[in-house]
Design a protein around this motif. Structure first.
Motif, PDB file in Angstrom:
ATOM      1  N   THR A  43      -3.615   4.031  40.947  1.00 41.47           N
ATOM      2  CA  THR A  43      -4.926   4.095  40.288  1.00 41.47           C
ATOM      3  C   THR A  43      -5.279   5.484  39.761  1.00 41.47           C
ATOM      4  OG1 THR A  43      -6.040   4.422  42.418  1.00 41.47           O
ATOM      5  CG2 THR A  43      -5.851   2.150  41.601  1.00 41.47           C
ATOM      6  N   ILE A  44      -4.387   6.447  39.906  1.00 45.67           N
ATOM      7  CA  ILE A  44      -4.622   7.768  39.309  1.00 45.67           C
ATOM      8  C   ILE A  44      -4.478   7.621  37.798  1.00 45.67           C
ATOM      9  CG2 ILE A  44      -3.763  10.133  39.079  1.00 45.67           C
ATOM     10  CD1 ILE A  44      -2.742   9.880  41.991  1.00 45.67           C
ATOM     11  N   SER A  45      -5.510   8.048  37.070  1.00 35.34           N
ATOM     12  CA  SER A  45      -5.485   7.829  35.625  1.00 35.34           C
ATOM     13  C   SER A  45      -5.498   9.114  34.804  1.00 35.34           C
ATOM     14  CB  SER A  45      -6.671   6.953  35.218  1.00 35.34           C
ATOM     15  OG  SER A  45      -7.882   7.584  35.578  1.00 35.34           O
ATOM     16  N   ASP A  46      -5.567  10.263  35.484  1.00 40.30           N
ATOM     17  CA  ASP A  46      -5.597  11.510  34.723  1.00 40.30           C
ATOM     18  C   ASP A  46      -4.802  12.587  35.453  1.00 40.30           C
ATOM     19  OD1 ASP A  46      -7.746  13.406  36.254  1.00 40.30           O
ATOM     20  OD2 ASP A  46      -8.302  11.294  36.416  1.00 40.30           O
ATOM     21  N   MET A  47      -4.358  13.569  34.692  1.00 40.05           N
ATOM     22  CA  MET A  47      -3.501  14.616  35.241  1.00 40.05           C
ATOM     23  C   MET A  47      -4.254  15.524  36.215  1.00 40.05           C
ATOM     24  SD  MET A  47      -0.508  13.963  34.265  1.00 40.05           S
ATOM     25  CE  MET A  47       0.425  15.436  34.643  1.00 40.05           C
ATOM     26  N   GLU A  48      -5.526  15.716  36.023  1.00 39.20           N
ATOM     27  CA  GLU A  48      -6.302  16.565  36.928  1.00 39.20           C
ATOM     28  C   GLU A  48      -6.302  15.975  38.346  1.00 39.20           C
ATOM     29  OE1 GLU A  48     -10.868  18.132  37.532  1.00 39.20           O
ATOM     30  OE2 GLU A  48     -10.243  17.443  35.562  1.00 39.20           O
ATOM     31  N   ILE A  93       1.634   8.623  33.134  1.00 37.39           N
ATOM     32  CA  ILE A  93       0.407   9.098  32.472  1.00 37.39           C
ATOM     33  C   ILE A  93       0.751   9.837  31.186  1.00 37.39           C
ATOM     34  CG2 ILE A  93      -1.545  10.697  32.681  1.00 37.39           C
ATOM     35  CD1 ILE A  93      -1.595   9.969  35.700  1.00 37.39           C
ATOM     36  N   ARG A  94       1.777  10.684  31.248  1.00 38.68           N
ATOM     37  CA  ARG A  94       2.207  11.419  30.042  1.00 38.68           C
ATOM     38  C   ARG A  94       2.624  10.455  28.938  1.00 38.68           C
ATOM     39  NH1 ARG A  94       5.252  14.612  33.828  1.00 38.68           N
ATOM     40  NH2 ARG A  94       3.971  16.366  34.450  1.00 38.68           N
ATOM     41  N   SER A  95       3.399   9.428  29.292  1.00 44.29           N
ATOM     42  CA  SER A  95       3.878   8.487  28.276  1.00 44.29           C
ATOM     43  C   SER A  95       2.727   7.663  27.693  1.00 44.29           C
ATOM     44  CB  SER A  95       4.959   7.565  28.848  1.00 44.29           C
ATOM     45  OG  SER A  95       4.427   6.665  29.783  1.00 44.29           O
ATOM     46  N   GLN A  96       1.689   7.411  28.469  1.00 38.23           N
ATOM     47  CA  GLN A  96       0.523   6.698  27.949  1.00 38.23           C
ATOM     48  C   GLN A  96      -0.269   7.557  26.968  1.00 38.23           C
ATOM     49  OE1 GLN A  96      -1.704   5.624  31.448  1.00 38.23           O
ATOM     50  NE2 GLN A  96      -0.250   4.024  32.055  1.00 38.23           N
ATOM     51  N   ASN A  97      -0.225   8.862  27.174  1.00 44.77           N
ATOM     52  CA  ASN A  97      -0.978   9.783  26.315  1.00 44.77           C
ATOM     53  C   ASN A  97      -0.221  10.133  25.034  1.00 44.77           C
ATOM     54  OD1 ASN A  97      -3.148   9.852  28.078  1.00 44.77           O
ATOM     55  ND2 ASN A  97      -2.351  11.597  29.196  1.00 44.77           N
ATOM     56  N   ASP A  98       1.025   9.757  24.934  1.00 41.38           N
ATOM     57  CA  ASP A  98       1.827  10.057  23.734  1.00 41.38           C
ATOM     58  C   ASP A  98       1.545   9.101  22.605  1.00 41.38           C
ATOM     59  OD1 ASP A  98       2.945  12.258  24.875  1.00 41.38           O
ATOM     60  OD2 ASP A  98       4.793  11.237  25.470  1.00 41.38           O
TER      61      ASP A  98
END
Length: 73
Positions: free
Chosen positions: A34-39, A68-73
């Motif tokens: 459930t972690i959705s952000d890098m912070e 998470i990185r791949s979702q942000n690409d």
């Protein structure tokens, strides 16, 4: 039946300790998924490094970071 002593918590409000120190491993997995952000992810990695240093948990966090990185690409 609902337990009135248990508060409902949005997954985004969980602390690193709450995500990584529950009583069973399925809840740890759920906390990581459930972690959705890098912070939040970085806070969990820092917590794990400062406390338990469990290689398996750190690998799961690394895998989640890649997701998470791949979702942000």
């Amino acid at each position: 039946m609902n337990n009135p002593d248990v508060q409902s918590t949005d997954a985004s409000e969980l602390s690193p300790e709450q995500r990584l120190e529950p009583p069973n491993t399925r809840l740890i997995t759920a906390g990581i998924v459930t972690i959705s952000d890098m912070e939040t992810l970085r806070a969990c990695v820092a917590y794990e490094n400062a406390n338990q240093q469990r290689v398996q948990i750190l690998r799961r966090l690394e895998n989640r970071a890649s997701e998470i990185r791949s979702q942000n690409d």
